[in-house]
Write a protein that holds these residues in place. Sequence first.
Motif, PDB file in Angstrom:
ATOM      1  N   LEU A 157       0.850  -1.204   0.000  1.00 24.06           N
ATOM      2  CA  LEU A 157       0.000   0.000   0.000  1.00 24.06           C
ATOM      3  C   LEU A 157       0.881   1.247   0.000  1.00 24.06           C
ATOM      4  CD1 LEU A 157      -2.649  -1.073   2.685  1.00 24.06           C
ATOM      5  CD2 LEU A 157      -2.967  -1.005   0.207  1.00 24.06           C
ATOM      6  N   PRO A 158       1.441   1.614  -1.168  1.00 23.09           N
ATOM      7  CA  PRO A 158       2.286   2.810  -1.216  1.00 23.09           C
ATOM      8  C   PRO A 158       1.465   4.077  -0.981  1.00 23.09           C
ATOM      9  CG  PRO A 158       1.862   1.990  -3.428  1.00 23.09           C
ATOM     10  CD  PRO A 158       1.304   0.978  -2.497  1.00 23.09           C
ATOM     11  N   ARG A 159       1.927   4.887  -0.053  1.00 23.97           N
ATOM     12  CA  ARG A 159       1.232   6.144   0.221  1.00 23.97           C
ATOM     13  C   ARG A 159       1.562   7.201  -0.836  1.00 23.97           C
ATOM     14  NH1 ARG A 159       3.775   7.270   5.814  1.00 23.97           N
ATOM     15  NH2 ARG A 159       5.507   6.481   4.552  1.00 23.97           N
ATOM     16  N   THR A 160       2.841   7.231  -1.235  1.00 23.16           N
ATOM     17  CA  THR A 160       3.286   8.220  -2.216  1.00 23.16           C
ATOM     18  C   THR A 160       4.022   7.501  -3.336  1.00 23.16           C
ATOM     19  OG1 THR A 160       3.551   9.897  -0.491  1.00 23.16           O
ATOM     20  CG2 THR A 160       4.652  10.310  -2.587  1.00 23.16           C
ATOM     21  N   ILE A 161       3.681   7.861  -4.569  1.00 25.76           N
ATOM     22  CA  ILE A 161       4.312   7.250  -5.736  1.00 25.76           C
ATOM     23  C   ILE A 161       5.014   8.350  -6.532  1.00 25.76           C
ATOM     24  CG2 ILE A 161       3.923   6.007  -7.909  1.00 25.76           C
ATOM     25  CD1 ILE A 161       1.465   4.733  -6.629  1.00 25.76           C
ATOM     26  N   GLY A 162       6.285   8.133  -6.796  1.00 18.51           N
ATOM     27  CA  GLY A 162       7.032   9.064  -7.638  1.00 18.51           C
ATOM     28  C   GLY A 162       7.016   8.581  -9.080  1.00 18.51           C
ATOM     29  N   VAL A 163       6.758   9.490 -10.007  1.00 20.47           N
ATOM     30  CA  VAL A 163       6.689   9.132 -11.421  1.00 20.47           C
ATOM     31  C   VAL A 163       7.741   9.929 -12.183  1.00 20.47           C
ATOM     32  CG1 VAL A 163       5.277   9.028 -13.505  1.00 20.47           C
ATOM     33  CG2 VAL A 163       4.230   8.600 -11.265  1.00 20.47           C
ATOM     34  N   VAL A 164       8.565   9.222 -12.950  1.00 15.80           N
ATOM     35  CA  VAL A 164       9.591   9.842 -13.779  1.00 15.80           C
ATOM     36  C   VAL A 164       9.156   9.687 -15.225  1.00 15.80           C
ATOM     37  CG1 VAL A 164      12.021   9.813 -14.474  1.00 15.80           C
ATOM     38  CG2 VAL A 164      11.382   9.264 -12.105  1.00 15.80           C
ATOM     39  N   THR A 165       8.701  10.774 -15.835  1.00 16.26           N
ATOM     40  CA  THR A 165       8.237  10.717 -17.219  1.00 16.26           C
ATOM     41  C   THR A 165       8.064  12.129 -17.756  1.00 16.26           C
ATOM     42  OG1 THR A 165       6.642   9.669 -18.711  1.00 16.26           O
ATOM     43  CG2 THR A 165       5.744  10.710 -16.758  1.00 16.26           C
ATOM     44  N   SER A 166       7.620  12.228 -18.999  1.00 17.47           N
ATOM     45  CA  SER A 166       7.341  13.531 -19.599  1.00 17.47           C
ATOM     46  C   SER A 166       6.062  14.102 -18.998  1.00 17.47           C
ATOM     47  CB  SER A 166       7.169  13.378 -21.116  1.00 17.47           C
ATOM     48  OG  SER A 166       6.605  14.551 -21.671  1.00 17.47           O
ATOM     49  N   PRO A 167       6.040  15.405 -18.703  1.00 19.56           N
ATOM     50  CA  PRO A 167       4.825  15.995 -18.122  1.00 19.56           C
ATOM     51  C   PRO A 167       3.732  16.248 -19.152  1.00 19.56           C
ATOM     52  CG  PRO A 167       6.487  17.689 -18.419  1.00 19.56           C
ATOM     53  CD  PRO A 167       7.139  16.380 -18.798  1.00 19.56           C
ATOM     54  N   SER A 170       0.938  11.350 -23.030  1.00 16.96           N
ATOM     55  CA  SER A 170      -0.275  10.650 -22.608  1.00 16.96           C
ATOM     56  C   SER A 170       0.003   9.706 -21.439  1.00 16.96           C
ATOM     57  CB  SER A 170      -0.858   9.870 -23.786  1.00 16.96           C
ATOM     58  OG  SER A 170       0.078   8.908 -24.257  1.00 16.96           O
ATOM     59  N   VAL A 171       1.277   9.347 -21.239  1.00 23.13           N
ATOM     60  CA  VAL A 171       1.613   8.367 -20.209  1.00 23.13           C
ATOM     61  C   VAL A 171       1.230   8.856 -18.819  1.00 23.13           C
ATOM     62  CG1 VAL A 171       3.526   7.184 -19.061  1.00 23.13           C
ATOM     63  CG2 VAL A 171       3.431   7.261 -21.540  1.00 23.13           C
ATOM     64  N   ILE A 172       1.564  10.083 -18.487  1.00 23.40           N
ATOM     65  CA  ILE A 172       1.260  10.575 -17.143  1.00 23.40           C
ATOM     66  C   ILE A 172      -0.243  10.659 -16.931  1.00 23.40           C
ATOM     67  CG2 ILE A 172       1.481  13.002 -17.855  1.00 23.40           C
ATOM     68  CD1 ILE A 172       2.245  11.427 -14.382  1.00 23.40           C
ATOM     69  N   ARG A 173      -0.990  10.996 -17.985  1.00 26.00           N
ATOM     70  CA  ARG A 173      -2.452  11.037 -17.850  1.00 26.00           C
ATOM     71  C   ARG A 173      -3.010   9.641 -17.609  1.00 26.00           C
ATOM     72  NH1 ARG A 173      -1.742  14.582 -22.223  1.00 26.00           N
ATOM     73  NH2 ARG A 173      -2.526  13.031 -23.722  1.00 26.00           N
ATOM     74  N   ASP A 174      -2.448   8.648 -18.313  1.00 25.64           N
ATOM     75  CA  ASP A 174      -2.901   7.264 -18.120  1.00 25.64           C
ATOM     76  C   ASP A 174      -2.615   6.787 -16.703  1.00 25.64           C
ATOM     77  OD1 ASP A 174      -3.746   7.182 -20.717  1.00 25.64           O
ATOM     78  OD2 ASP A 174      -1.998   6.075 -21.477  1.00 25.64           O
ATOM     79  N   ILE A 175      -1.422   7.107 -16.203  1.00 26.45           N
ATOM     80  CA  ILE A 175      -1.059   6.678 -14.846  1.00 26.45           C
ATOM     81  C   ILE A 175      -1.992   7.304 -13.817  1.00 26.45           C
ATOM     82  CG2 ILE A 175       0.731   6.886 -13.067  1.00 26.45           C
ATOM     83  CD1 ILE A 175       2.814   6.539 -15.286  1.00 26.45           C
ATOM     84  N   LEU A 176      -2.223   8.610 -13.925  1.00 28.56           N
ATOM     85  CA  LEU A 176      -3.094   9.296 -12.963  1.00 28.56           C
ATOM     86  C   LEU A 176      -4.522   8.760 -13.045  1.00 28.56           C
ATOM     87  CD1 LEU A 176      -1.806  12.972 -13.386  1.00 28.56           C
ATOM     88  CD2 LEU A 176      -1.350  11.396 -11.490  1.00 28.56           C
ATOM     89  N   TRP A 190       8.287  13.881 -11.485  1.00 25.68           N
ATOM     90  CA  TRP A 190       9.589  14.481 -11.798  1.00 25.68           C
ATOM     91  C   TRP A 190       9.667  14.548 -13.326  1.00 25.68           C
ATOM     92  CZ3 TRP A 190      13.733  14.579  -7.800  1.00 25.68           C
ATOM     93  CH2 TRP A 190      14.846  15.329  -8.216  1.00 25.68           C
ATOM     94  N   PRO A 191       9.458  15.723 -13.907  1.00 28.06           N
ATOM     95  CA  PRO A 191       9.397  15.819 -15.373  1.00 28.06           C
ATOM     96  C   PRO A 191      10.769  15.651 -16.026  1.00 28.06           C
ATOM     97  CG  PRO A 191       9.216  18.004 -14.396  1.00 28.06           C
ATOM     98  CD  PRO A 191       9.215  17.019 -13.258  1.00 28.06           C
ATOM     99  N   VAL A 192      10.824  14.843 -17.070  1.00 26.22           N
ATOM    100  CA  VAL A 192      12.073  14.586 -17.783  1.00 26.22           C
ATOM    101  C   VAL A 192      11.787  14.445 -19.271  1.00 26.22           C
ATOM    102  CG1 VAL A 192      13.171  13.377 -15.839  1.00 26.22           C
ATOM    103  CG2 VAL A 192      11.834  12.079 -17.519  1.00 26.22           C
ATOM    104  N   LEU A 193      12.851  14.576 -20.059  1.00 25.94           N
ATOM    105  CA  LEU A 193      12.785  14.147 -21.450  1.00 25.94           C
ATOM    106  C   LEU A 193      12.782  12.626 -21.479  1.00 25.94           C
ATOM    107  CD1 LEU A 193      15.465  16.502 -23.100  1.00 25.94           C
ATOM    108  CD2 LEU A 193      12.984  16.647 -23.393  1.00 25.94           C
ATOM    109  N   VAL A 194      12.037  12.047 -22.397  1.00 22.41           N
ATOM    110  CA  VAL A 194      12.007  10.583 -22.475  1.00 22.41           C
ATOM    111  C   VAL A 194      12.549  10.082 -23.808  1.00 22.41           C
ATOM    112  CG1 VAL A 194      10.120  10.286 -20.837  1.00 22.41           C
ATOM    113  CG2 VAL A 194       9.594  10.671 -23.250  1.00 22.41           C
ATOM    114  N   GLN A 195      13.147  10.982 -24.569  1.00 17.73           N
ATOM    115  CA  GLN A 195      13.703  10.590 -25.865  1.00 17.73           C
ATOM    116  C   GLN A 195      14.702  11.654 -26.302  1.00 17.73           C
ATOM    117  OE1 GLN A 195      10.732   9.623 -28.810  1.00 17.73           O
ATOM    118  NE2 GLN A 195      12.109   9.994 -30.535  1.00 17.73           N
ATOM    119  N   GLY A 196      15.751  11.213 -26.994  1.00 22.14           N
ATOM    120  CA  GLY A 196      16.694  12.147 -27.581  1.00 22.14           C
ATOM    121  C   GLY A 196      17.841  12.513 -26.658  1.00 22.14           C
TER     122      GLY A 196
END
Length: 265
Positions: A157-167, A170-176, A190-196
């Motif tokens: 039962l994680p209380r807080t989840i950290g997500v590393v992806t582009s802000p 569509s991925v962050i919307r799917d996760i939320l 934590w917003p990051v580039l995910v390509q290049g």
Amino acid sequence: MPDPFSDDVSSRSGGLLAQMPPGDNAPPLSVSEISGQLKRMVEDRFSHVRIRGEISGFKRAASGHCYLALKDDKAVIDGIIWKGTAQRLPFRPEDGLDVIATGKLTTFPGRSKYQITIESLELAGEGALMQLLEKLKARLAAEGLFDQQRKRALPFLPRTIGVVTSPTGSVIRDILHRLADRFPSHVLLWPVLVQGEGAAGQVAAAVRGFGAMPEGERPDLLIVARGGGSIEDLWAFNEEPVVRAIAESVIPVISAVGHETDTTL
């Protein structure tokens, strides 16, 4: 058989002393002069070339410069990558990789040799990319980075989840959306580039950044995510800094990179 030292033969093959006939338009050049002329000609004629070959004898000097040879089944050409260029290469050169080097030919007059000064280095097709992937995978596996005992149990039962992806993807919307439907949790993005270029460095820094947070604020679980794509699109998640950051993470990490058939290191 004529005497090779007779006056008749010597008159045809040149005398004992070099002669400078009047009006001679081909005076002898010093070694330095001919080397200099060759250097100018080579550098003018081959100021921009692209060469495909297999890397051989790769070595990174203490200065940061890299030395190597490019070869095929018939010839070999030496190459050098200056430190500044080497720091910007998109992959780590290794012997046996099939690459395309872009740069200019130059000569080293002191030894009458020529080489390519490499300004950029690319893998020669997807086959070379897979070859690089397998080499890196084998090297990291030999260090034990993929050993089963290194894997951490996921919190129930994680209380807080950290997500590393582009802000913005569509991925962050799917996760939320999935979390809201199935298991509402506090999410830190934590917003990051995910390509290049620069993506791998940002992802690795994000994983380490979450791990460096105070224990009471630190997420219980990390998700590193991006959508599907080609092997080149997903390459940031095959790079060594990302693998090492995740292997060293004090927080359990879930990989949500690509589609079901995609596999990254």
